[in-house]
Design a protein around this motif. Structure first.
Motif, short mmCIF file in Angstrom:
data_model
loop_
_atom_site.label_atom_id
_atom_site.label_comp_id
_atom_site.label_asym_id
_atom_site.label_seq_id
_atom_site.Cartn_x
_atom_site.Cartn_y
_atom_site.Cartn_z
N GLU A 157 0.89 -1.78 11.60
CA GLU A 157 1.14 -2.54 10.38
C GLU A 157 -0.09 -2.55 9.48
N ALA A 158 -1.26 -2.68 10.10
CA ALA A 158 -2.50 -2.68 9.31
C ALA A 158 -2.72 -1.32 8.66
N LYS B 94 -0.39 -0.95 5.70
CA LYS B 94 -0.90 -1.68 4.52
C LYS B 94 -2.04 -0.90 3.86
N LYS C 271 -0.62 2.04 2.05
CA LYS C 271 0.08 1.56 0.84
C LYS C 271 -0.94 1.22 -0.24
N ALA C 272 -2.04 0.59 0.16
CA ALA C 272 -3.07 0.25 -0.82
C ALA C 272 -3.71 1.50 -1.41
#
Length: 92
Positions: free
Chosen positions: A75-76, A79, A82-83
């Protein structure tokens, strides 16, 4: 009419009862020892089973913890990617 002497029969029965009592006590002691031995074996087997069950539970909990850690790391990373994608999109 004469009354039979009871002293000889009582003495004979007394010795017989004493012998019977000794045999009874000996048998009871053997039975008690066997019961104690059986209880010891059952107790050891039960403790082995408890230890095995506890080890399995700890292994399961450890595996579940590792899975949760991997999910959180994924999940990290998602993210982060995505960033990065948003940043690249903003530059274009």
């Amino acid at each position: 009419m004469s009354i039979p002497s009871t002293s000889s029969t009582t003495a004979g029965n007394g010795a017989s009862m004493g012998n019977s009592m000794n045999m009874f006590q000996s048998g009871a002691a053997q039975l008690s020892a066997q019961g104690t031995q059986a209880a010891g074996k059952d107790g050891s087997a039960m403790m082995d089973q408890i230890q095995q069950t506890a080890a399995m539970q700890m292994q399961f909990q450890t595996q579940m913890g590792i899975i949760q850690m991997i999910v959180k790391m994924n999940e990290a990373l998602a993210k982060l990617f995505k960033a990065i994608g948003e940043a690249i999109k903003g530059l274009a």
